[in-house]
Design a protein around this motif. Sequence first.
Motif, short mmCIF file in Angstrom:
data_model
loop_
_atom_site.label_atom_id
_atom_site.label_comp_id
_atom_site.label_asym_id
_atom_site.label_seq_id
_atom_site.Cartn_x
_atom_site.Cartn_y
_atom_site.Cartn_z
N PHE A 148 28.77 41.46 44.85
CA PHE A 148 30.03 40.78 44.64
C PHE A 148 31.02 41.08 45.77
O PHE A 148 31.65 40.18 46.34
CB PHE A 148 30.63 41.21 43.29
CG PHE A 148 31.86 40.48 42.93
CD1 PHE A 148 31.79 39.22 42.39
CD2 PHE A 148 33.10 41.03 43.17
CE1 PHE A 148 32.92 38.51 42.08
CE2 PHE A 148 34.25 40.34 42.87
CZ PHE A 148 34.16 39.07 42.32
N ASP A 151 46.58 50.89 47.37
CA ASP A 151 46.94 50.01 46.26
C ASP A 151 47.49 50.83 45.09
O ASP A 151 47.12 52.00 44.94
CB ASP A 151 45.67 49.26 45.81
CG ASP A 151 45.98 47.92 45.16
OD1 ASP A 151 47.16 47.64 44.89
OD2 ASP A 151 45.02 47.16 44.93
N ALA A 207 40.16 42.01 35.81
CA ALA A 207 40.33 43.22 35.01
C ALA A 207 39.21 43.37 34.00
O ALA A 207 38.85 44.47 33.60
CB ALA A 207 41.69 43.20 34.31
N GLU A 218 47.01 38.36 49.25
CA GLU A 218 45.96 39.19 48.67
C GLU A 218 44.93 38.29 48.03
O GLU A 218 45.28 37.36 47.29
CB GLU A 218 46.51 40.18 47.63
CG GLU A 218 45.39 40.99 46.97
CD GLU A 218 45.87 42.10 46.03
OE1 GLU A 218 47.07 42.18 45.75
OE2 GLU A 218 44.99 42.87 45.59
P1 C2E Z 1 44.42 40.32 38.88
O1 C2E Z 1 44.16 39.19 39.81
O2 C2E Z 1 44.16 40.11 37.44
O3 C2E Z 1 43.57 41.55 39.40
C1 C2E Z 1 43.53 42.76 38.70
C2 C2E Z 1 42.83 43.84 39.48
O4 C2E Z 1 41.44 43.53 39.64
C3 C2E Z 1 43.36 43.99 40.91
O5 C2E Z 1 44.53 44.76 40.92
C4 C2E Z 1 42.19 44.65 41.59
O6 C2E Z 1 42.20 46.04 41.37
C5 C2E Z 1 41.00 44.05 40.87
N1 C2E Z 1 40.42 42.97 41.69
C6 C2E Z 1 40.79 41.67 41.82
N2 C2E Z 1 40.00 41.01 42.67
C7 C2E Z 1 39.09 41.91 43.12
C8 C2E Z 1 37.98 41.86 44.03
O7 C2E Z 1 37.69 40.82 44.66
N3 C2E Z 1 37.26 43.00 44.22
C9 C2E Z 1 37.59 44.17 43.57
N4 C2E Z 1 36.84 45.27 43.80
N5 C2E Z 1 38.61 44.26 42.71
C10 C2E Z 1 39.35 43.16 42.49
P2 C2E Z 1 45.49 44.72 42.22
O8 C2E Z 1 44.68 44.84 43.44
O9 C2E Z 1 46.57 45.73 42.00
O10 C2E Z 1 46.07 43.24 42.23
C11 C2E Z 1 47.33 42.87 41.75
C12 C2E Z 1 47.24 42.30 40.36
O11 C2E Z 1 48.56 42.10 39.86
C13 C2E Z 1 46.57 40.94 40.29
O12 C2E Z 1 45.92 40.83 39.03
C14 C2E Z 1 47.77 40.00 40.32
O13 C2E Z 1 47.51 38.73 39.76
C15 C2E Z 1 48.75 40.76 39.49
N6 C2E Z 1 50.14 40.42 39.77
C16 C2E Z 1 50.70 40.08 40.95
N7 C2E Z 1 52.02 39.86 40.81
C17 C2E Z 1 52.32 40.06 39.51
C18 C2E Z 1 53.52 39.97 38.73
O14 C2E Z 1 54.61 39.68 39.21
N8 C2E Z 1 53.41 40.26 37.40
C19 C2E Z 1 52.22 40.61 36.82
N9 C2E Z 1 52.21 40.84 35.52
N10 C2E Z 1 51.07 40.70 37.53
C20 C2E Z 1 51.11 40.43 38.85
#
Ligand code: C2E
Length: 281
Positions: free
Chosen positions: A90, A180, A75, A59
């Motif tokens: 963006f 998602d 976020a 991802e």
């Molecule tokens: P993150 O990287 O902090 O991203 C948070 C949210 O920002 C994402 O949730 C997504 O909705 C949005 N986002 C990120 N990049 C983009 C982008 O390029 N464009 C748009 N429009 N939105 C974006 P999402 O998609 O559910 O991603 C999963 C999140 O969960 C990611 O956070 C990831 O780092 C985090 N994550 C993954 N594995 C774990 C885990 O084991 N524990 C925890 N606490 N977090 C995790």
Amino acid sequence: QAKNKGKNTWQFFNGEMEERIRLRFEQEQMLKTGLQEGAFFLHFQPQIDVFRRRLVGVEALARWPVPAGGTIGPASFIPLAEETGTILAFGEWVIQEAFRVIQFWSASGRPRIRVGVNVSSRQFWSPTFWTFLREILSRHAELTRWLTFELTETVLMRDPETAGDQLSWLKDLGIRIAIDDFGTGYSSLSYLSRFPVDEIKVSQEFVMRMAKSPRDLKLVKTIIQMGKSLRLNLVGEGAETEEEVRMLEGLGCHVIQGFALSRPLPQPEMESFWNRYLEEN
Ligand code: C2E
Ligand code: MG
Ligand code: MG
Ligand code: MG
């Protein structure tokens, strides 16, 4: 006395409003210049089929480094980008970047994997986005099947009929559609049969609680059973412990994305992870 106090409160309120507006304007400018100057980059988080021991996808997650060191997470800046409309430029950048890595990785002789990109509400519902997509998707016609769009239920339910048409169009071009944060949005499941959905991502909200909360475990089980009976791909999100990975695998959710396997990584680290993974498995 009372009058004075009222006046002070008003002045305070006014000052605070001004400050908030100024700050927002400043942040909006920072976002715009950041985008123009190429300050953003993507991290990639592995999605691993733990049963077959294969890396099946990543991802793409946006990151914004700040001069003081460290990065600002999406976020905090995605909501601002949504409010101000910067999300359109963006979002275009994110998809261009995704195609850049898909192209790069496909030329590198590695096994093919999918790249997931998040599409937010304002993007999905903007005609500009679809004009952009028509152009870029026809330019990369042979690569579109390696792209996954991640959308939330809430985005699609804003206008299910139009959303269904748009999703069919994307699907015909080979793009995979993932829901998602599944289970946290709209409460009706009927759309799953109406929309051409390929994949559901079990929300990390449930995954993170399932080891301790029987209710969350039941929810995860139910989501997985439903996904399997509809023959959808399942991705378990947010597994932080070995126990959570094993639980998901045991329930039949074989593709997992979470800190237990890897954090989101910059491209070079992602490639090293991948190489190591290929050697070991
Ligand atoms: P993150 O990287 O902090 O991203 C948070 C949210 O920002 C994402 O949730 C997504 O909705 C949005 N986002 C990120 N990049 C983009 C982008 O390029 N464009 C748009 N429009 N939105 C974006 P999402 O998609 O559910 O991603 C999963 C999140 O969960 C990611 O956070 C990831 O780092 C985090 N994550 C993954 N594995 C774990 C885990 O084991 N524990 C925890 N606490 N977090 C995790
Ligand atoms: Mg996502
Ligand atoms: Mg998610
Ligand atoms: Mg999300």
